[in-house]
Design an enzyme around this catalytic site. Structure first.
Site, mmCIF file in Angstrom:
data_model
loop_
_atom_site.group_PDB
_atom_site.id
_atom_site.type_symbol
_atom_site.label_atom_id
_atom_site.label_comp_id
_atom_site.label_asym_id
_atom_site.label_seq_id
_atom_site.Cartn_x
_atom_site.Cartn_y
_atom_site.Cartn_z
ATOM 1 N N GLU A 95 -10.649 -8.088 4.762
ATOM 2 C CA GLU A 95 -10.008 -8.114 6.072
ATOM 3 C C GLU A 95 -10.818 -8.784 7.175
ATOM 4 O O GLU A 95 -10.244 -9.433 8.048
ATOM 5 C CB GLU A 95 -9.676 -6.676 6.501
ATOM 6 N N GLU A 113 0.847 -1.196 0.000
ATOM 7 C CA GLU A 113 0.000 0.000 0.000
ATOM 8 C C GLU A 113 0.880 1.244 0.000
ATOM 9 O O GLU A 113 0.691 2.141 -0.807
ATOM 10 C CB GLU A 113 -0.935 -0.019 1.215
ATOM 11 N N ARG A 137 -7.604 2.562 13.924
ATOM 12 C CA ARG A 137 -8.514 1.445 13.661
ATOM 13 C C ARG A 137 -8.521 0.471 14.837
ATOM 14 O O ARG A 137 -9.558 -0.080 15.179
ATOM 15 C CB ARG A 137 -8.168 0.728 12.349
#
Lengths: 757, 170
Positions: free
Chosen positions: A699, A240, A318
């Protein structure tokens, strides 16, 4: 009543599968060489924290076939800046290195062998600096944090609620990192063109970011950089942001030398430099009522970011959003710190902090159950979120299916009966023990950074009626292109094989977000749908005029009537936007729910274990492609299994990465899969908030593998019971065989610990 | 005798190299010299199996033919002198037809990113060449040197189960 040619919701085979099985599918390094192509090899720092006294490439440059050495000297300060969110990294590090594996320079030579040998001959002298921080514990002790700490999410009056609780339980949870081990390592090929243009072909989840980094470093406008990706041999978050560390120098060399340049990292390099999942340390203090209701929670979260910020803040956030997993805690405060250490910069990895946060929640609730002497299953059911509950970040939960997944898995796994069988087995066996365990999960879908929740698509219909489609997402094995073709085929009402997706490229769809956050098919799917709707609208008058004709006729008619057969599509997820300052606004578009039940058997004498059976129930709305989605569940689950039981990154106290290949780093193999593996999708649960009522899948299933971790813990507890030892012991993740063996304390372990002390 | 050229067969075609590099691995030779890029580099230490190819040789003592799955990343190209190498391109293609080993892994959804697939295909293919109806046990042993990070393995085994004794192919 669905027509046979309509592919949506069907188990369509991955669009590249046939090319992949014959070796015809082309990955970055399979692209044929240009006649004048050069190869690039990196010079890495060998110290974790040191001042660079000198860099001498003269010996290397004398070698035949070596063309040039690039370093920070080749760039202005501005050009040398890198890093995905904060520019706190360098393309080429200078003055001070802050981790081993940092890129100091690059040798460009005729071929890989010459380049790599020459890179070893570049002499770098250092003056070592202190401290070298490797572990989270060291970082916390030395207060080595990135600025902006602590991040806080708080709801209710935690202190007051804690003081009013009947029981206070305090404990901690520690988790190791995880190497991505995408089978294809980081790779890039850059081809210079005329008028300063450059084409960068790389194995990245984020072509747009590569484009912008390259433009900045080369000092050219983004409009002259085309960043392309055909497919990746796996990404899992590791490509990423970290793909840029390879792509920028390769593009620079190609640009400056006017020749194509290529580099694909060797596995040992990739593992040593590209970072891992974040190790985490959590501390929790919860207040519970006598009957077992969670009343208040106070959590602290620390993650090991490594030498740069990269995406570590978003990962931490997160984890903080998922700190309660699926449980209602009316008064909840979570504080988070991002720790600066001298490790390679840790980055995104499937789950993105979610699994770590949820691990803290699950550890906590089991701790509560043990303290209250209650069954954890009962306690979970008592505290589980229900429709309309509000999270600690003030999001109301709509369409709450976690309870459904939970009760369905208890039933399909025949949990109650098998739990008794496990107890019976444990009574009858001294040196082998079994455990069976259930875990729920609830994963928020959306990028936590608002502006990333957008996407685009571009569609061309050619005169023969075939369609070339492209969108912002990259294909890394998750079957995104396959799903997008299914979406387009259904929207246009044409068969699957009339539509082709060739690649992802910044000159077709600009300003894309990374293919990440499980949101690839949600975001791009709607953009693709919007593009298709535009085409449909334009064809509508012709379709009406000739209702008995077919697609090819309408397309041809449109062309001759001078109607545009090319369209863009765009999508931005509506009503998102969480604000940390006010703890308000929607953080997630919706949640993906699931639950899993796993049974294991451990060998108390060796620490070995087998997974006997796993049952998973996931809520994926109305799946666009059940075959691909089940593949994502199984693949995600097995990665989680590696995370929680097998995979351990080993570093020296001086910050050297020891785990540099599959020989040292054990990821799940064929023999590690559950003896029986049942996956089912929740039925009758369409999701109104995503394309064709589907849900994101990438995920969310990963954390469910913690059911194996907790089943192992149960089995260890049963072994300890034989020695009259308490079940209040610490098991750090991953539960490797050495940790399992030493936790099964007995006369043999005692002998060993005596010897050690 | 240093004047003897290296001779090997790759996918049935004879390759003669009068100046082979002793440091060159079979993997590099296949990918760079012969441009057969179906065989992949995953780790270069024999741990992942992405570079698996089949090597066939005659046992001189018995005269019998042996088919072995080998790691091309660790095999010096000079070590396969006089042998026949089969790569994933050698057993089937989308232009002609797929080998059943290729077709079944694809249709069973056993290929996601696809980077490990050629290696797994060649492990299975090599097994079938030495044991046309293998047992489930043999099948699992054949894959001990192959890693896949995407699929979780189940669909691969599921697809290949159809070749085994247990499935009733005997």
């Amino acid at each position: 009543d669905q027509p046979a040619t309509d592919p949506i919701r069907r188990p369509q085979v991955h669009a590249s599968a046939y090319k992949q099985v014959t070796g015809e599918a082309i990955y970055c390094d399979d692209i044929p060489k240009f006649a004048n192509e050069l190869y690039l090899a990196f010079v890495y720092s060998t110290k974790a924290h040191a001042k660079i006294l000198s860099v001498d490439a003269s010996e290397a440059l004398k070698q035949e076939g070596v063309h040039r050495f690039f370093s920070a000297d080749d760039l202005t300060e501005e050009q040398n800046k890198a890093g995905p969110v904060f520019h706190d990294e360098f393309v080429f590090v200078k003055d001070v290195v802050t981790t081993q594996g940092q890129i100091i320079g690059a040798i460009v030579a005729d071929n890989q062998t010459i380049a790599q040998r020459a890179a070893c001959q570049v002499k770098v002298t250092y003056e070592e600096l202190q401290p070298v921080i490797v572990t989270l514990e060291d970082a916390i002790r030395l207060e080595s944090f990135y600025p902006g700490f602590p991040r806080i999410i708080a709801k209710g009056d935690v202190e007051k609620a804690l003081s009013e609780a009947d029981v206070i339980i305090e404990g901690d949870c520690r988790m190791g990192g995880q190497e991505h081990f995408y089978l294809e390592t980081q790779a890039c090929l850059a081809v210079p063109k005329d008028s300063d243009e450059i084409e960068v072909i790389s194995s990245t989840q984020h072509p747009t970011e590569i484009q912008h980094h390259v433009a900045q470093t080369l000092g050219i406008p983004a409009s002259k950089v085309v960043s392309r990706v055909k497919r990746l041999g796996g990404g899992f978050g590791g490509k990423e942001s970290r793909a840029a560390i390879v792509a920028i120098p390769v593009a620079l060399a190609a640009h400056r030398m006017g020749r194509p340049v290529r580099c694909m990292l060797d596995r040992d390099e990739d593992m040593a430099v590209s970072g891992t999942r974040h190790p985490f340390y959590f501390h929790y203090k919860v207040g519970v009522s006598k009957d077992g209701k969670l009343l208040a929670g106070d959590f602290r979260a620390y993650n090991n970011a490594g030498h740069s910020m990269d995406l570590s803040f978003a990962v931490l956030e997160r984890s903080m959003f998922h700190i309660q997993n699926a449980y209602r805690i009316p008064h909840l405060r979570v504080r988070g710190w991002v720790c600066r250490t001298n490790l390679p910069s840790n980055t995104a990895f499937r789950g993105f902090g979610g699994p770590q946060g949820m691990m803290a929640a699950e550890t906590m609730i089991r701790h509560v159950a043990r303290t209250l002497n209650r069954d954890y299953v009962e306690l979970i059911e008592l505290n589980m979120y229900r429709e309309g509950d509000t999270t600690h970040y003030n999001q109301q939960i709509e369409g709450c299916n976690v309870g459904k997944c939970w009760s369905e898995v208890l039933q399909s796994a025949d949990f109650a009966k098998r739990r008794e069988a496990v107890e019976k087995f444990n009574e009858e066996h001294r040196w082998r023990k079994r455990g069976i365990h259930v875990v729920p999960t609830m994963f928020g879908i959306a990028f936590t950074v608002l502006h990333l929740n957008q996407s685009g698509a571009l569609i061309h219909v050619y005169q023969d009626g075939t369609v070339l489609l492209t969108h912002g997402g990259t294909e890394m094995g998750q079957g995104l292109h396959t799903k997008m073709i299914q979406v387009a085929a259904t929207a246009l009402g044409i068969p699957f094989d009339r539509i082709h997706i060739s690649e992802t490229s910044t000159d077709k769809v600009p300003n894309t977000s990374a293919t990440a956050a499980s949101a690839g098919s949600d975001l791009n799917g709607t953009a693709v749908l919007n593009a298709c709707l535009t085409i449909r609208e334009r064809l509508e008058p012709i379709r009406k005029e000739f209702p008995d004709k077919d697609w090819n006729f309408w397309v041809s008619k449109a062309y001759f009537s001078r109607v545009s057969l090319s369209a863009t599509g765009f999508y931005a997820t509506p009503d998102l936007g969480y604000d940390f300052g006010t703890n308000s606004g929607k953080a997630f578009n919706y949640y993906t729910y699931g639950a899993a039940c796993s049974e294991v058997e451990i060998d108390c004498l060796t620490g070995d274990h087998q997974v006997i059976r796993t049952d998973v129930v996931m809520d994926l709305g109305s799946s666009i492609n059940p075959a691909i989605d089940i593949g994502q569940i199984e693949g995600g689950f097995m990665q989680g299994y590696g995370l929680f039981t097998l995979e351990e990154m080993v570093y020296s106290p001086q910050g050297q990465v020891f785990s540099r290949g599959p020989g040292m780093y054990k990821l799940p193999g064929f023999a590690d899969i559950p003896g029986e593996f049942n996956v089912s999708l929740l039925t009758g649960a369409p999701n109104p908030r995503a394309v064709y009522s589907s849900k994101a899948v990438g995920e969310p299933p990963l954390f469910l593998a913690s059911s194996i971790f907790f089943a192992i813990r149960d089995a260890i507890a049963a072994a300890r019971k034989e020695e009259k030892l308490s079940d209040d012991f610490t098991l750090v993740s991953p539960a490797t065989s050495s940790r399992i063996r030493t936790a099964c304390q007995d006369k043999f372990v005692e002998r060993f610990t005596k010897q050690q002390s | 005798n240093c004047n003897v050229p290296l001779v090997l067969f790759v996918n049935g075609k004879k390759v003669i190299d009068s100046s082979p590099d002793p440091e060159c691995t079979l993997l590099v030779y296949l990918r760079e010299k012969l441009r057969l890029c179906g065989t992949k580099l995953g780790c270069a230490e024999g741990g992942c199996g992405a570079c698996t190819v089949m090597v066939s040789k005659v046992d001189r003592k018995t005269g019998s033919l042996h088919h072995l799955a080998v790691n091309a990343c660790l095999t010096p190209v000079c070590a396969v002198h006089g042998m026949a190498v089969t790569t994933v391109e050698g057993i089937g293609s989308t232009r002609t037809r797929l080998h059943p080993v290729q077709e079944r892994i694809a249709k069973a959804h056993g290929s996601q990113c696809g980077f490990c697939t050629p290696g797994i295909v060649m492990s299975m293919y090599s097994l079938l060449r030495s044991s046309p109806v293998p047992s489930m046990k043999e099948l699992e042993v054949a894959f001990q040197g192959n890693l896949c990070r995407c699929t979780g393995y189940r669909p691969i085994l599921e697809g290949y189960k159809t070749f085994t004794k247990e499935f009733g192919c005997a």
